[in-house]
Design a protein around this motif. Structure first.
Motif, PDB file in Angstrom:
ATOM      1  N   LEU A   1       0.814  -1.207   0.000  1.00 28.92           N
ATOM      2  CA  LEU A   1       0.000   0.000   0.000  1.00 28.92           C
ATOM      3  C   LEU A   1       0.852   1.265   0.000  1.00 28.92           C
ATOM      4  O   LEU A   1       0.328   2.375  -0.068  1.00 28.92           O
ATOM      5  CB  LEU A   1      -0.957   0.017   1.196  1.00 28.92           C
ATOM      6  N   SER A   2       2.167   1.124   0.061  1.00 29.19           N
ATOM      7  CA  SER A   2       3.066   2.276  -0.024  1.00 29.19           C
ATOM      8  C   SER A   2       3.822   2.236  -1.341  1.00 29.19           C
ATOM      9  O   SER A   2       3.961   1.177  -1.973  1.00 29.19           O
ATOM     10  CB  SER A   2       4.056   2.275   1.146  1.00 29.19           C
ATOM     11  N   ILE A   3       4.326   3.370  -1.757  1.00 31.06           N
ATOM     12  CA  ILE A   3       4.892   3.507  -3.094  1.00 31.06           C
ATOM     13  C   ILE A   3       6.093   2.603  -3.317  1.00 31.06           C
ATOM     14  O   ILE A   3       6.275   2.047  -4.406  1.00 31.06           O
ATOM     15  CB  ILE A   3       5.262   4.989  -3.399  1.00 31.06           C
ATOM     16  N   ASP A   4       6.936   2.420  -2.285  1.00 27.29           N
ATOM     17  CA  ASP A   4       8.138   1.616  -2.482  1.00 27.29           C
ATOM     18  C   ASP A   4       8.086   0.275  -1.746  1.00 27.29           C
ATOM     19  O   ASP A   4       9.096  -0.416  -1.638  1.00 27.29           O
ATOM     20  CB  ASP A   4       9.382   2.397  -2.044  1.00 27.29           C
ATOM     21  N   GLY A   5       6.909  -0.072  -1.236  1.00 28.03           N
ATOM     22  CA  GLY A   5       6.757  -1.360  -0.585  1.00 28.03           C
ATOM     23  C   GLY A   5       7.465  -1.488   0.746  1.00 28.03           C
ATOM     24  O   GLY A   5       7.822  -2.596   1.157  1.00 28.03           O
ATOM     25  N   THR A   6       7.664  -0.358   1.442  1.00 19.53           N
ATOM     26  CA  THR A   6       8.381  -0.411   2.728  1.00 19.53           C
ATOM     27  C   THR A   6       7.504  -0.063   3.917  1.00 19.53           C
ATOM     28  O   THR A   6       7.943  -0.217   5.056  1.00 19.53           O
ATOM     29  CB  THR A   6       9.578   0.553   2.728  1.00 19.53           C
ATOM     30  N   MET A   7       6.282   0.414   3.693  1.00 21.44           N
ATOM     31  CA  MET A   7       5.466   0.884   4.815  1.00 21.44           C
ATOM     32  C   MET A   7       4.035   0.378   4.676  1.00 21.44           C
ATOM     33  O   MET A   7       3.397   0.547   3.637  1.00 21.44           O
ATOM     34  CB  MET A   7       5.466   2.416   4.877  1.00 21.44           C
ATOM     35  N   SER A   8       3.551  -0.250   5.729  1.00 16.61           N
ATOM     36  CA  SER A   8       2.148  -0.643   5.808  1.00 16.61           C
ATOM     37  C   SER A   8       1.465   0.207   6.874  1.00 16.61           C
ATOM     38  O   SER A   8       2.121   0.989   7.585  1.00 16.61           O
ATOM     39  CB  SER A   8       2.041  -2.113   6.194  1.00 16.61           C
ATOM     40  N   CYS A   9       0.166   0.044   7.025  1.00 14.27           N
ATOM     41  CA  CYS A   9      -0.532   0.716   8.132  1.00 14.27           C
ATOM     42  C   CYS A   9       0.085   0.288   9.457  1.00 14.27           C
ATOM     43  O   CYS A   9       0.261   1.093  10.373  1.00 14.27           O
ATOM     44  CB  CYS A   9      -2.014   0.363   8.115  1.00 14.27           C
ATOM     45  N   ALA A  10       0.420  -1.003   9.553  1.00  9.77           N
ATOM     46  CA  ALA A  10       0.964  -1.547  10.794  1.00  9.77           C
ATOM     47  C   ALA A  10       2.371  -1.057  11.096  1.00  9.77           C
ATOM     48  O   ALA A  10       2.848  -1.224  12.217  1.00  9.77           O
ATOM     49  CB  ALA A  10       0.953  -3.074  10.729  1.00  9.77           C
ATOM     50  N   SER A  11       3.042  -0.458  10.126  1.00  2.76           N
ATOM     51  CA  SER A  11       4.365   0.103  10.401  1.00  2.76           C
ATOM     52  C   SER A  11       4.269   1.206  11.450  1.00  2.76           C
ATOM     53  O   SER A  11       5.181   1.393  12.261  1.00  2.76           O
ATOM     54  CB  SER A  11       4.990   0.670   9.127  1.00  2.76           C
ATOM     55  N   CYS A  12       3.176   1.949  11.426  1.00  4.96           N
ATOM     56  CA  CYS A  12       2.969   3.021  12.388  1.00  4.96           C
ATOM     57  C   CYS A  12       2.016   2.621  13.511  1.00  4.96           C
ATOM     58  O   CYS A  12       2.055   3.206  14.589  1.00  4.96           O
ATOM     59  CB  CYS A  12       2.418   4.261  11.695  1.00  4.96           C
ATOM     60  N   HIS A  13       1.143   1.677  13.246  1.00  2.67           N
ATOM     61  CA  HIS A  13       0.155   1.239  14.233  1.00  2.67           C
ATOM     62  C   HIS A  13       0.509  -0.181  14.673  1.00  2.67           C
ATOM     63  O   HIS A  13       0.043  -1.164  14.088  1.00  2.67           O
ATOM     64  CB  HIS A  13      -1.246   1.297  13.637  1.00  2.67           C
TER      65      HIS A  13
ATOM     66  N   GLU B   1      -1.937   2.068  -8.805  1.00  2.00           N
ATOM     67  CA  GLU B   1      -0.880   1.098  -8.550  1.00  2.00           C
ATOM     68  C   GLU B   1      -1.298   0.052  -7.511  1.00  2.00           C
ATOM     69  O   GLU B   1      -0.975  -1.133  -7.649  1.00  2.00           O
ATOM     70  CB  GLU B   1       0.387   1.822  -8.097  1.00  2.00           C
ATOM     71  N   ILE B   2      -2.007   0.481  -6.490  1.00  2.00           N
ATOM     72  CA  ILE B   2      -2.413  -0.477  -5.455  1.00  2.00           C
ATOM     73  C   ILE B   2      -3.352  -1.541  -6.026  1.00  2.00           C
ATOM     74  O   ILE B   2      -3.106  -2.744  -5.845  1.00  2.00           O
ATOM     75  CB  ILE B   2      -3.033   0.249  -4.248  1.00  2.00           C
TER      76      ILE B   2
ATOM     77  N   THR C   1       7.182  11.157  16.381  1.00  2.00           N
ATOM     78  CA  THR C   1       6.457  11.176  15.114  1.00  2.00           C
ATOM     79  C   THR C   1       7.114  10.142  14.215  1.00  2.00           C
ATOM     80  O   THR C   1       8.195   9.630  14.514  1.00  2.00           O
ATOM     81  CB  THR C   1       6.491  12.559  14.434  1.00  2.00           C
ATOM     82  N   ARG C   2       6.486   9.848  13.089  1.00  2.00           N
ATOM     83  CA  ARG C   2       7.014   8.804  12.214  1.00  2.00           C
ATOM     84  C   ARG C   2       7.299   9.380  10.830  1.00  2.00           C
ATOM     85  O   ARG C   2       6.412   9.959  10.196  1.00  2.00           O
ATOM     86  CB  ARG C   2       5.993   7.669  12.094  1.00  2.00           C
ATOM     87  N   PRO C   3       8.528   9.246  10.313  1.00  2.38           N
ATOM     88  CA  PRO C   3       8.811   9.746   8.967  1.00  2.38           C
ATOM     89  C   PRO C   3       8.120   8.906   7.906  1.00  2.38           C
ATOM     90  O   PRO C   3       7.813   7.732   8.116  1.00  2.38           O
ATOM     91  CB  PRO C   3      10.335   9.625   8.864  1.00  2.38           C
ATOM     92  N   GLY C   4       7.883   9.526   6.732  1.00  2.55           N
ATOM     93  CA  GLY C   4       7.253   8.823   5.636  1.00  2.55           C
ATOM     94  C   GLY C   4       8.257   8.057   4.801  1.00  2.55           C
ATOM     95  O   GLY C   4       9.453   7.994   5.109  1.00  2.55           O
ATOM     96  N   VAL C   5       7.770   7.470   3.698  1.00  2.00           N
ATOM     97  CA  VAL C   5       8.610   6.595   2.881  1.00  2.00           C
ATOM     98  C   VAL C   5       9.791   7.331   2.257  1.00  2.00           C
ATOM     99  O   VAL C   5      10.824   6.720   1.969  1.00  2.00           O
ATOM    100  CB  VAL C   5       7.788   5.907   1.764  1.00  2.00           C
TER     101      VAL C   5
ATOM    102  N   ILE D   1      -5.723   9.502   3.936  1.00  2.00           N
ATOM    103  CA  ILE D   1      -4.755  10.477   4.452  1.00  2.00           C
ATOM    104  C   ILE D   1      -3.340   9.908   4.486  1.00  2.00           C
ATOM    105  O   ILE D   1      -2.420  10.505   3.913  1.00  2.00           O
ATOM    106  CB  ILE D   1      -5.207  10.992   5.828  1.00  2.00           C
ATOM    107  N   PRO D   2      -3.097   8.758   5.128  1.00  6.31           N
ATOM    108  CA  PRO D   2      -1.721   8.240   5.101  1.00  6.31           C
ATOM    109  C   PRO D   2      -1.311   7.690   3.744  1.00  6.31           C
ATOM    110  O   PRO D   2      -0.130   7.753   3.381  1.00  6.31           O
ATOM    111  CB  PRO D   2      -1.749   7.131   6.159  1.00  6.31           C
ATOM    112  N   ILE D   3      -2.256   7.159   2.984  1.00  2.33           N
ATOM    113  CA  ILE D   3      -1.887   6.530   1.718  1.00  2.33           C
ATOM    114  C   ILE D   3      -1.567   7.572   0.643  1.00  2.33           C
ATOM    115  O   ILE D   3      -0.557   7.463  -0.071  1.00  2.33           O
ATOM    116  CB  ILE D   3      -3.003   5.589   1.231  1.00  2.33           C
TER     117      ILE D   3
END
Length: 316
Positions: free
Chosen positions: A54-66, A137-138, A78-82, A119-121
């Motif tokens: 669900l992220s552009i480079d395949g490194t971040m899911s919803c669960a990465s932050c939650h 893409e998704i 806070t959490r940086p983006g991709v 919002i996050p996507i």
């Protein structure tokens, strides 16, 4: 015959009513009429929640932050983006999010989990999962997976399993609505003497804003000094009186969701308490901390139904 049997099983799974695991006296949340709960939809949403595609480079899911062990926060300021963009706000928890009328820290117009998923996507301020401009893409990625195709057909039979961002958001929202947390020592009435005293202190000092079953009035208040880099509610309303106002955070599982405040600036729960405009002496603060600890639902943060789905479609 095999096809007919599969269709029958699919129909039965979709038709089964969702059973809310609620204690007596707690009403089920309002669910959008166009996205009713189902076990198949929740199962699909759970898999999507943990999918970094669900992220552009395949490194971040919803669960990465939650993260479940943090009651679906992540333990960071806070959490940086991709792309390394700095995060603006502390990650909110997801316990009982289905009951919350205000779903973000500072935008009262986001009132459904389906809308919040964008919002996050796709968001740009800040960029988190980085899919803006790559909206197709998704669905393309997910459609390559035979298991996903089966899950979307099961979850959305009326749409014949169409895979698009509408169905993705609906499935994610359904999984998030399934995150029910009502089994704490405070809920069970098994408070220690210190926590019982803390409950009384909470009622005097905190309950006017941290009200109700979710310990939030879902209104927007200014507690910290205004920061020009994050104007809070004023960014949505453009009203001067809304500068620095942020949603009252729910307090279920608060002891495991630090750091605290919308900007993650309180490193300890004690610091978060002392930065509020309330007056408590040291013993009362200790008692309040004991009560807030008693709002932790161990079953919620260890529930395998919310964990990474390691066998989607019955396969590793």
């Amino acid at each position: 015959m095999a096809l007919a049997l599969s269709a029958l099983i699919l129909t039965a799974a979709v038709a089964a009513p969702w059973a809310w695991p609620l204690p007596a006296g707690v009403a089920a949340p309002v669910v959008p009429a166009d996205n009713p709960m189902s076990a198949t939809k929740v199962a699909l949403g759970r898999r999507l929640f943990y999918d970094a595609d669900l992220s552009i480079d395949g490194t971040m899911s919803c669960a990465s932050c939650h993260e479940q062990k943090h009651a679906f926060t992540d333990g960071n300021t806070t959490r940086p983006g991709v792309h390394g963009d700095a995060g603006r706000r502390n990650v909110p928890g997801l316990a009982n999010v289905a009951w919350l009328p205000a779903l973000t820290a500072a935008n009262p117009r986001v009132t459904t989990l389906e809308a919040q998923a964008a919002i996050p996507i796709f968001g740009l301020t800040p960029i988190e999962m980085g899919m803006h401009g790559s909206e197709q893409e998704i669905p393309r990625r997910l459609s390559r997976d035979a298991c996903y195709r089966r899950q979307f057909r099961a979850a959305f039979p009326d749409g014949r399993g169409r895979i698009d961002m509408t169905s993705v958001a609906m499935a994610l929202a359904s999984f998030e609505r399934s995150m029910v947390s009502f089994d704490t020592p405070a809920d069970r009435g098994t408070l220690s003497p210190e926590a019982s005293a803390g409950k009384a202190a909470f009622g005097r000092a905190c309950a006017s804003c941290h009200a109700g079953l979710q310990f939030t009035d879902s209104r927007f208040h200014a507690i910290l000094p205004v920061n020009a880099a994050d104007r809070g509610l004023a960014e949505a309303t453009e009203k001067a009186e809304d500068e620095g106002r942020f949603r009252t955070p729910p307090l279920r599982n608060v002891a495991v969701t630090g750091p605290w405040f919308h900007d993650g600036s309180a490193r300890t729960l004690r610091e978060a308490i002392t930065r509020h405009p309330i007056t408590l002496d040291a013993p009362a603060t200790d008692q309040l901390l004991a009560y807030l600890e008693a709002l932790t639902d161990r079953g919620f943060i260890e529930n395998p139904a919310f964990a990474y789905p390691d066998r989607p479609c019955g396969k590793d």
